[in-house]
Structure formats: structure tokens, C-alpha cells
Design a protein around this motif. Structure first.
Motif, short mmCIF file in Angstrom:
data_model
loop_
_atom_site.label_atom_id
_atom_site.label_comp_id
_atom_site.label_asym_id
_atom_site.label_seq_id
_atom_site.Cartn_x
_atom_site.Cartn_y
_atom_site.Cartn_z
N TYR A 632 -27.72 23.47 -56.24
CA TYR A 632 -26.99 24.73 -56.14
C TYR A 632 -26.61 25.03 -54.70
N LYS A 633 -27.06 24.17 -53.78
CA LYS A 633 -26.66 24.34 -52.39
C LYS A 633 -26.83 23.01 -51.65
N TYR A 634 -26.08 22.88 -50.57
CA TYR A 634 -26.20 21.74 -49.67
C TYR A 634 -26.52 22.26 -48.27
N GLU A 635 -27.41 21.54 -47.58
CA GLU A 635 -27.72 21.89 -46.20
C GLU A 635 -27.27 20.74 -45.31
N GLY A 636 -26.62 21.07 -44.22
CA GLY A 636 -26.17 20.02 -43.31
C GLY A 636 -25.40 20.59 -42.15
N THR A 637 -24.70 19.72 -41.45
CA THR A 637 -23.92 20.08 -40.27
C THR A 637 -22.44 19.95 -40.59
N ILE A 638 -21.67 20.98 -40.28
CA ILE A 638 -20.24 20.96 -40.58
C ILE A 638 -19.56 19.82 -39.82
N SER A 639 -18.87 18.96 -40.56
CA SER A 639 -18.09 17.89 -39.91
C SER A 639 -16.58 18.15 -40.00
N ASN A 640 -16.18 19.00 -40.97
CA ASN A 640 -14.75 19.32 -41.07
C ASN A 640 -14.55 20.56 -41.95
N ILE A 641 -13.61 21.42 -41.56
CA ILE A 641 -13.18 22.55 -42.39
C ILE A 641 -11.67 22.42 -42.58
N ASP A 642 -11.27 22.07 -43.79
CA ASP A 642 -9.85 21.85 -44.10
C ASP A 642 -9.34 23.07 -44.86
N THR A 643 -8.75 24.01 -44.12
CA THR A 643 -8.30 25.26 -44.76
C THR A 643 -7.05 25.03 -45.60
N SER A 644 -6.23 24.04 -45.23
CA SER A 644 -5.02 23.79 -46.04
C SER A 644 -5.40 23.09 -47.34
N GLY A 645 -6.32 22.14 -47.27
CA GLY A 645 -6.76 21.44 -48.47
C GLY A 645 -7.88 22.17 -49.18
N LYS A 646 -8.39 23.27 -48.60
CA LYS A 646 -9.45 24.10 -49.15
C LYS A 646 -10.69 23.28 -49.51
N LYS A 647 -11.27 22.69 -48.47
CA LYS A 647 -12.53 21.96 -48.66
C LYS A 647 -13.31 21.93 -47.36
N ILE A 648 -14.62 21.82 -47.53
CA ILE A 648 -15.54 21.81 -46.40
C ILE A 648 -16.37 20.53 -46.49
N SER A 649 -16.51 19.83 -45.36
CA SER A 649 -17.29 18.59 -45.33
C SER A 649 -18.54 18.80 -44.48
N LEU A 650 -19.68 18.30 -45.02
CA LEU A 650 -20.97 18.41 -44.32
C LEU A 650 -21.55 17.03 -44.12
N LEU A 651 -22.24 16.86 -42.99
CA LEU A 651 -23.06 15.68 -42.79
C LEU A 651 -24.48 16.07 -43.15
N SER A 652 -24.97 15.56 -44.30
CA SER A 652 -26.30 15.89 -44.80
C SER A 652 -27.10 14.61 -44.90
N GLY A 653 -28.10 14.48 -44.02
CA GLY A 653 -28.83 13.22 -43.98
C GLY A 653 -27.92 12.13 -43.48
N ASN A 654 -27.81 11.07 -44.24
CA ASN A 654 -26.94 9.96 -43.84
C ASN A 654 -25.63 9.93 -44.62
N GLN A 655 -25.35 11.00 -45.38
CA GLN A 655 -24.14 10.98 -46.18
C GLN A 655 -23.27 12.19 -45.90
N THR A 656 -21.97 12.02 -46.13
CA THR A 656 -21.02 13.11 -45.97
C THR A 656 -20.71 13.69 -47.34
N ILE A 657 -20.83 15.00 -47.47
CA ILE A 657 -20.58 15.70 -48.73
C ILE A 657 -19.38 16.60 -48.53
N THR A 658 -18.39 16.47 -49.39
CA THR A 658 -17.20 17.31 -49.31
C THR A 658 -17.14 18.19 -50.55
N VAL A 659 -17.04 19.50 -50.34
CA VAL A 659 -17.04 20.46 -51.45
C VAL A 659 -15.78 21.32 -51.34
N PRO A 660 -15.02 21.45 -52.45
CA PRO A 660 -13.80 22.27 -52.40
C PRO A 660 -14.09 23.75 -52.61
N TYR A 661 -13.10 24.58 -52.35
CA TYR A 661 -13.18 25.99 -52.71
C TYR A 661 -11.79 26.44 -53.18
#
Length: 912
Positions: A632-661
Motif C-alpha cells: 500500500y506504500k513504497y519507501e525510497g528516494t525520488i529519482s524522477n517526477i514526470d508531471t507531463s506523463g503523470k508518474k513518479i519514480s523511486l529508487l527503493s533498495g536496488n530497484q526503480t519503481i515507477t507509479v502513475p497518478y
């Protein structure tokens, strides 16, 4: 002039009337008449003066800066107290200083009451002091011509406080260095107030400075008219003893030749002298102002003892270097006439010994000469302070030992492969061991790791190497292995020992279970499996029962981001697909750790969420699910905020997680309202909360750390805090709380005044760490460490590595060298883990009154427009004068005080 006393503060004015005669009293004690000027009128008062007690003056505590010097002179009879008091901070009068100088010179035998009647008319002194002042004039300690010009219109000559220049003259003359001083009278002292020093005083001051007996005060001034306290003068005379050969009847200096319980033996001028000592005997060393221990006195070192009738009242190590010489050789044999023969190289030499010679083995134990075997390497030590050069120690450095003995293990060194024992005779001995050592308890074979200090044993030694150790009683031991099974009634445990064999052990009634990450773990939290069970370390008591189980490794496997296919609530079987669409089946049970968006998860609550398509994180062993977390949540460091594509990317552990809004998510930042995605930046640590369908971002919470001071604890886990004088409040009952040392605490264990670092997830406190707060005075500082004297008197040198912040005079500096000796500081860790020193603000004021209701003090205004005269007191404000701790209530109107403040709150008050 600052006499050599190393004290943090000095009296600047006379704070009380001086009781005449408190310093200059007879060794036997006597009643005397003294002049009192407290009311401004001369009056006679009988004062009974008693010698220094065998304990301490009640106003000279252990650790007091001048304790060493006060007691040395007190036991020598040079100064005494009054009714058990010394009054170290009182100013010295001229008649007291003269009397002390006569005693320092050991000239009391020259006193003559007849000549005392002939004192100059302007030199009025108390009756008791007249013979001393008369003798001082005869000996040239004071100059009759100089004293004839003294103003005595307000205070009699004897009651006049002795000035710093006047004391310097008196003391230099008492050291018989008058001619040396006069030879320097035409030289400038180099002090900024040289013009204020009399021409006749400059030579004395120059000499005192060159002898390292006096130095200037702040601003490179000498302050010749300033007063001198009793403790300062005692310290000066005590240190002056090293510059004179005056002998005192009850003071002996010699070399230590004997140290027994309750006795110390010195050789003084070729004769042995015994002194009794006990637990209250004060010990000091020449180079330290603080008390030493009796163990600091070593054989054949030079020591001074003050005492009479064979009892040591004061012991000081004058030279800690043993006066001995050593010869090493191979023992040949003992000879008649109390001699031994040894080979020193190729030379055969003989050495005498007597009944005082100590024979010692390589472990420091006493032995007999007959115990030394031929070809043993020995060391012969002879003293060098007498012409006889007597043999004091014959020590075996190496020899062959073959023995069996009973004893107790004192120490086991696995790195050095040695074991130390206290044998049956009470002596300590140490032997080496190798891999052939056999250790047993009854029929069990043990390892060196099972040996504990204090265990009773029987041991055998051959060729100086341990062969066997048999324990007389069981010991606690540790074993490692893999957990296979916990018995049905939880009374037994089966494990596979490292090496492969299965073993079963009985459990004690409530064995301790330690699992990293699980608080108050129980047997039910352990994973048992023939191949994938927990790797554990078991602690066994002397009855071979398990008392403690610590998990040191788990074979569980993680599986993140799986998708639920189905769940059967009756069979508790969960089917999922991994990221590669490969199916897996797991079984949940009452031991499975659950995590979803609630503070109190239950299996029933989780089951309603295990519908088709739900995303989970799992850990498992075989087909058993150890933990199930609904994503229900991800914890990590912001690697990208794409406001035009409406998605946020996090570096969590050794993987990159991208979640849309779909719509702009809520952004939560502590202490900031109306936050948006624009307030976030690359690299920020955040927690992203998902919507109910786990497909879009619902909220982004910025993870921050802030530091606060706790103001108060309120109901239901809520605390009130302040930062930069702003007060706020929040709940910490759901946060992880840790104390200064990292231990887990509860909200009720927080106290007002605690400094805390709070980790926020958005506006929610997730962790609270109590920060260690040290209030102290800086006594030394360099680029990598700072030495602090805390309010409790303890001194510690703190090494500082990494970044540092020094908040001083409104600026933030980054070097330790920006601190100065005398600064009062608060040392803490900042939120970025850097070491922070906040330098307290200093103010010099005059005390007015204390407001107990408001816990504050009021000081005298400097002008009628001055509004800064009321100050709050800290909860544990340190009030003192020198090293004497005071109460706020003891401060009096017009007392000169120095205030040390932090955020306008007083943490220390130093009375001048």
C-alpha cells in the motif's frame, strides 16, 4: 599575579570579614585574641584554633583544586583551620601572611615576645601576631621603611588585605632570594599595567614570574593591588618548598623500600623509617593536583611523607622512577653466605641477598630460592640510592614448570593462547596452551570458549604448557546449529549441530528468544525445518538446559511484487504469480507476520484484501509464508517526477519503481501547509501511499528529521515540544522510541528537557531518538578533540570525527578550533549526525533577588532603560563558586555573578 593553583575562577573582592589567625596558628592549637573589623570597630574575640583534623576540613572537599597544598601545609603545621573550617576563599590579611611565612621558614623558635613591644606605631596588629611581625622585621621579610608609608587611616596594618605585589615581596624574601629580586628592579615586568607596579616591587615580580611561581591575569596585567585568597597563598607556599632546603620536623623524604598492608617504609638518610597508613591517608604525586591512589606508590621511588609518631598524614610521590638497576643472566646455583651464582654472558658473577630480598617467579608470585632450577633465566635488581646497592629482587623470567594444582580461572586469552589462574595458595599464575589441551566436565569434552572466569578447576602443566583442565562444576556454554523442531509442549528443542549430528535439549521454563526485528519474541516466532530452519546460537546452563535462543541467520526467501491469483480462507492456501508470471502456492498460519494499512493487523482483516490482482510482498520457507505484506506504500528516494506523463519514480533498495497518478497527489511535509509536487526534488526520501486498487499514487509524504526539546508530556502519548522558541505538539505513541544508548523506551520515559530527533513521514512521527546532551566547560581543544569538564566535575576528552558545527555568537562555524578554553558549551548530535557545540552566552551581572515561584532570578539593571534583568533558570542550573557547589538561595544582594545562558535560559551561575 596568579599563583600556581590552576583554578577556573578567582575572587575579585573580599566577600567576608577575615577571622584573624585562621591561617597562622600554632601546631599544637591555642586560644588567641584576634581583631575583628566586620562592623568597622575594633573588638576582641576569643577564637579557639584547632589543628587540621585527621580527615578533611569540612569546606575542603576531596577533589578541591587546592586540596593537595592545603593539607600538606596543614599537616606540616604551617597553616591550620578554625573549628574544622579552612575558609579557602577568604582574603589573606598582612598579619596572617607574615605569620605563615615565619612558619614556612621554620623560624618559630626565634619568636620573642619582648621585641614585639617595639613595633612601629603605624604597624598595629593583633596581640597574637606581634611576635611574628617583629621577627619578620628582624629577618627582613618586610621592610620597615616601606611599611611606614602605608595608609592605615581606615584599616589597621595587620587587618589590611595583603595585596598581590606585597605578597610577592614577602614570599620571595621567605625563599631567601631578596638579592636576586633587587637585581632585577630596573627591568620592566612586561605587564600592561607595569606603571602601576612600584619601582621596588618590579624585581620581585620579575623573579616570581621567572621561577614560574606567578603570572599575569587577563589582559596581560599583573593587578598589583588585587587581593590573594587563603587557598592561593597556601598553594604558593606549598610549591615554594621545592625552592628551599628548609627541613620540617615532621616531614621525611626518602626511598620506598617496603610496602605492606597498613605500612610504608622509607630509607631516609640511610635509616629505615616506618609509617602507618590507612584508607583515609591522602596520596598525591608531584605533577598532579588531584588525589592519587596508594597503588601509585611503587618500591624504590622517591616519596615525601608528612606525619609524626610513625603515622603518615600525607604522602606525595616526588620521583616516580624506581631507583634500581638490573642484571640478567642464567642461574647456576646458590652459594653459602647468602649468595647466588649466575652467568652473565660468558662471565660468572655472584650476588648477595638478605632477608629483605624478594624472590619472584615469572607470574609475579613469591617463591623460595630453592624453587629456582638451574639454567633458568633470572633478573637481579639492586637499589642505587645507597652505597651498598642491596639486592632487592631476584626474578625468574623463564623456567620449566611441571605441576598439578587446583584453582579458579581468572582470565582466558584466546588471542595470546594463555590462561591465568588463581591457584590453591591464592597466587596468580599464567600458562600457555596449545591445540592439544583437553578440557572436561564429568564425561563431556568442552572447548576453550566454554571456560569462564570464576570457574573452579583442576589443571596440569608439563614443560610450562597446560595439558588438562577439569572443571569442578558445570559452566554456561554456547552451541550453534539449525532448528529442526520445538516439542509439542515446548519443553524440548531438537537442532542439527554444526557438523551434522542431531541433538535434543531440554528447555528451561521461560527461555529467552532473541530475533532481530521482533520485540519480545517467543518460541512461536522461531522457524523450524529440517533443512531451512533458523540458524541459532543456544546458551546452555550447567545442567545442559537451553536458557537462551538467538537467531543468527534465516534461510527465508523474499518474493516482492507478486500478484494474488486466489486465496482459500478455509485451507489458508494462497496462490500467487511472480513478476515472470510463474505460479507459487503458500500456506499461511498463526505465525505468519502480517502487514497492511492498519496499526493492528489480523489474519481475518488481511483475508478480505487477498482478492485477485492484489499486489503483495512475501517472505517464505518452502511452501510456508513467513510474512505477507499488502503493498500500500513504497519507501525510497525520488529519482524522477514526470508531471507531463503523470508518474513518479523511486529508487527503493536496488530497484526503480515507477507509479502513475491520475490527479495531482496530496503532498505532506512536516510544518508546511499546502505542499505540492513542486516542493519535492530529486534525492528526497519519501513514502508514496497508493490508492485502494494499488494502481495510482494517492499521497506523497516527505521523510524529514527535526530536533526538538521536550516541554511536557500530555495524555495518550502526546508530547509538547519547542524548537527555536516555537512550541508545537504531536503524538508519538505509534512511533519507535529509543533512548540515548539506543535502548527501546516508552513515551512515559520521555522527560521535560530531553533533546529529541524526530523522524517524520509527512506530518506523522515514525521514530523518536533521545539525543545525549552534555553541558560542560571547554578545558582543552585541538583540531580533532575537545576536553570537557562537566558540571559534576568529571573530565573527558571527546574525539570528534566527521562534520562538526559550532554555533557561536550567532554564527555557525565548522571547525573545533573555533572553540576556546573557558567556553561553556552544550554538546549534542544534530539531525544529520554531525557533532554540534552550542556556545553559551556569557553575561557578568550583580545579583538582586531569586523568584522561587517563577524559577527565575533578577539582576541589577545597568541603566534605568535596561529591561534585560529577569532570567529563567534551567531545570538543573549549576550554581558554584570555584569548585564549591552552591544553591540559588545562597546568593546575596550585590553578589558579582557570571551567567551562562542558552536560549535566554540560565544553565550555569558562577559566583565571583
Amino acid at each position: 599575579m596568579t599563583f600556581k593553583y590552576n583554578h577556573p575562577s578567582h575572587s575579585k573582592k573580599v566577600v567576608s570579614a577575615v577571622l584573624a589567625g585562621m591561617m597562622a596558628l600554632s601546631a599544637g592549637g591555642a586560644a588567641m585574641a584576634a581583631e575583628s573589623t566586620e562592623s568597622g570597630q575594633g573588638q576582641t574575640a576569643a577564637i579557639t584554633n584547632t589543628a587540621a583534623p585527621t580527615g578533611l576540613f569540612s569546606d575542603i572537599k576531596v577533589g578541591y583544586w587546592a586540596e593537595k597544598h592545603v593539607y600538606k601545609l596543614a599537616y606540616q603545621g604551617i597553616l591550620l583551620g578554625n573549628n574544622g573550617l579552612f575558609r579557602p576563599g577568604d582574603a589573606v590579611t598582612q598579619q596572617e601572611a607574615v605569620t605563615m611565612a615565619i612558619r614556612f621558614m621554620n623560624q618559630e623558635g626565634q619568636l620573642n615576645t619582648d621585641t614585639a613591644a617595639a613595633l612601629p606605631t603605624n604597624m598595629e596588629v593583633g596581640n597574637y601576631f606581634k611576635p611574628y611581625v617583629a621577627l619578620a622585621l628582624q629577618l627582613g621579610l618586610i621592610d620597615k621603611t616601606e611599611e611606614s608609608t602605608v595608609d592605615v587611616s581606615k584599616t589597621s596594618w595587620g587587618q589590611k588585605p595583603a595585596s598581590r605585589e606585597w605578597i610577592t615581596k614577602l614570599l620571595i624574601r621567605s625563599l631567601d632570594k631578596d638579592a636576586e629580586a633587587k637585581a632585577q628592579n630596573n627591568q620592566s615586568t612586561g605587564f600592561a599595567d607595569n606603571a602601576d607596579i612600584s619601582e621596588s616591587g618590579k624585581g620581585y615580580i620579575n623573579l616570581a614570574v621567572s621561577l614560574d611561581l606567578a603570572k599575569g591575569v587577563e589582559g596581560n596585567k599583573f593587578n598589583p593591588t588585587g587581593s590573594v585568597t587563603r587557598a592561593q597563598l597556601a598553594t604558593f607556599f606549598s610549591r615554594g618548598e621545592s625552592l628551599t632546603d628548609t627541613a620540617y620536623p615532621n616531614t621525611s623524604t626518602g626511598y620506598v623500600t617496603g610496602l605492606k598492608d597498613g605500612q610504608i617504609t622509607l630509607v631516609v638518610d640511610g635509616k629505615a623509617v616506618n609509617f602507618a597508613v590507612n584508607s583515609s591517608t591522602p596520596y598525591f604525586t608531584k605533577d598532579s593536583e588531584t588525589r592519587a591512589s596508594s597503588t601509585d606508590v611503587k618500591l624504590y621511588t622517591k616519596v615525601q611523607v608528612v606525619g609524626s609518631t610513625g603515622v603518615a598524614s600525607y604522602v606525595e610521590v616526588v620521583d616516580a622512577t624506581p631507583q634500581v638497576e638490573s642484571v640478567e643472566g642464567t642461574f647456576a646455583r646458590s652459594l653459602s653466605g647468602n649468595k647466588i651464582g649466575i652467568f652473565v654472558g660468558e662471565n660468572y658473577e655472584t650476588y648477595s641477598y638478605d632477608e629483605a630480598t624478594a624472590f619472584i617467579d615469572q607470574n609475579g608470585n613469591t617463591i623460595k630460592l630453592s624453587d629456582i632450577t638451574a639454567d633458568s633465566i633470572i633478573e637481579v635488581q639492586r637499589e642505587t640510592f645507597s652505597a651498598d646497592k642491596k639486592t632487592v629482587v631476584i626474578r625468574v623470567k623463564s623456567g620449566i614448570v611441571n605441576k598439578s594444582d587446583n584453582g579458579v580461572i581468572a582470565e582466558v586469552s584466546t588471542s595470546g593462547k594463555t590462561i591465568k589462574f588463581v591457584n590453591a595458595a591464592g597466587a596468580t599464575e599464567q600458562f600457555a596452551y596449545n591445540d592439544n589441551l583437553i578440557i572436561t566436565y564429568q564425561n563431556r569434552i568442552l572447548s576453550v570458549a566454554d571456560l569462564k572466569a570464576g570457574s573452579a578447576v583442576k589443571y596440569t602443566v608439563k614443560d610450562s604448557v597446560l595439558q588438562t583442565i577439569a572443571l569442578s562444576q558445570g559452566v554456561e556454554q554456547s552451541v550453534r546449529g539449525t532448528l529442526v523442531e520445538i516439542g509439542g509442549n515446548q519443553s524440548t528443542l531438537t537442532f542439527k549441530r554444526e557438523g551434522g549430528s542431531l541433538e535434543a535439549k531440554l528447555l528451561t521454563a521461560n527461555p529467552e528468544v532473541i530475533i532481530n526485528g521482533i520485540q519480545d519474541a517467543t518460541l512461536n516466532d522461531l522457524i523450524t525445518d529440517a533443512t531451512n530452519g533458523d540458524q541459532v546460537e543456544l546458551t546452555l546452563n550447567s545442567d545442559d538446559q537451553v536458557t537462551r535462543i538467538q537467531v543468527i541467520g534465516r534461510q527465508m526467501e523474499p518474493m516482492n511484487g507478486v500478484t494474488v491469483v486466489s486465496y482459500n480462507s478455509k485451507t489458508k492456501v494462497l496462490t500467487v504469480l511472480d513478476n515472470n508470471k510463474k505460479p507459487f502456492v503458500f500456506t499461511l498460519d498463526e505465525k505468519t507476520k502480517l502487514d497492511y494499512n492498519t496499526t493492528k493487523p489480523t489474519l481475518a482483516g488481511l483475508e478480505s484484501l487477498l482478492n485477485d490482482g492484489r499486489k503483495l510482498d512475501l517472505t517464505y520457507v518452502g511452501t510456508r509464508a513467513l510474512s505477507v505484506k499488502v503493498i500500500y506504500k513504497y519507501e525510497g528516494t525520488i529519482s524522477n517526477i514526470d508531471t507531463s506523463g503523470k508518474k513518479i519514480s523511486l529508487l527503493s533498495g536496488n530497484q526503480t519503481i515507477t507509479v502513475p497518478y491520475t490527479t495531482a497527489p496530496a503532498v505532506e511535509i512536516y510544518n508546511k501547509s499546502g505542499a505540492s509536487l513542486g516542493d519535492l526534488k530529486i534525492g528526497d526520501k519519501v513514502t508514496v501511499t497508493l490508492g485502494a486498487n494499488q494502481d495510482v499514487v494517492q499521497k506523497v509524504a516527505l521523510n524529514t528529521v527535526a530536533q526538538f526539546e521536550v516541554v511536557a508530556l500530555e495524555a495518550n502519548g502526546r508530547i509538547r515540544v519547542k524548537s527555536d522558541l516555537l512550541t508545537s505538539q504531536f503524538y508519538v505513541d505509534q512511533a519507535v522510541l529509543t533512548g540515548e544508548s539506543g535502548q527501546t523506551i516508552t513515551p512515559s520515559q520521555l522527560t521535560a528537557g530531553n533533546l529529541i530527533n524526530v523522524t517524520f513521514e509527512g506530518a506523522t512521527p515514525k521514530a523518536v531518538q533521545v539525543v545525549k546532551r552534555t553541558l560542560a566547560e571547554v578545558t582543552a581543544v585541538d583540531a580533532s578533540s575537545v576536553t570537557l569538564k562537566q558540571f559534576n566535575g568529571q573530565t573527558e576528552t571527546v574525539p570528534v570525527s566527521g562534520s562538526v558545527k559550532v554555533l557561536k555568537s550567532g554564527s555557525t562555524l565548522t571547525s573545533l578550533t573555533s572553540l576556546t578554553v573557558g567556553d561553556r558549551v552544550e554538546m549534542t548530535k544534530d539531525t544529520d549526525n554531525s557533532t554540534r557545540f552550542r556556545v553559551l552566552t556569557v553575561m557578568s551581572k550583580q545579583f538582586w533577588s531569586y523568584d522561587g515561584v517563577g524559577n527565575q532570578i533578577l539582576v541589577k539593571r545597568e541603566t534605568t532603560a535596561d529591561t534585560n534583568y529577569r532570567f529563567a533558570l534551567g531545570s538543573s542550573v549549576f550554581v558554584h563558586q570555584g569548585d564549591n557547589t552552591l544553591s540559588v538561595q545562597s546568593l546575596k544582594d550585590n553578589d558579582n555573578i557570571v551567567l551562562y545562558l542558552l536560549n535566554n535560559v540560565i544553565l550555569e551561575i558562577q559566583k565571583q
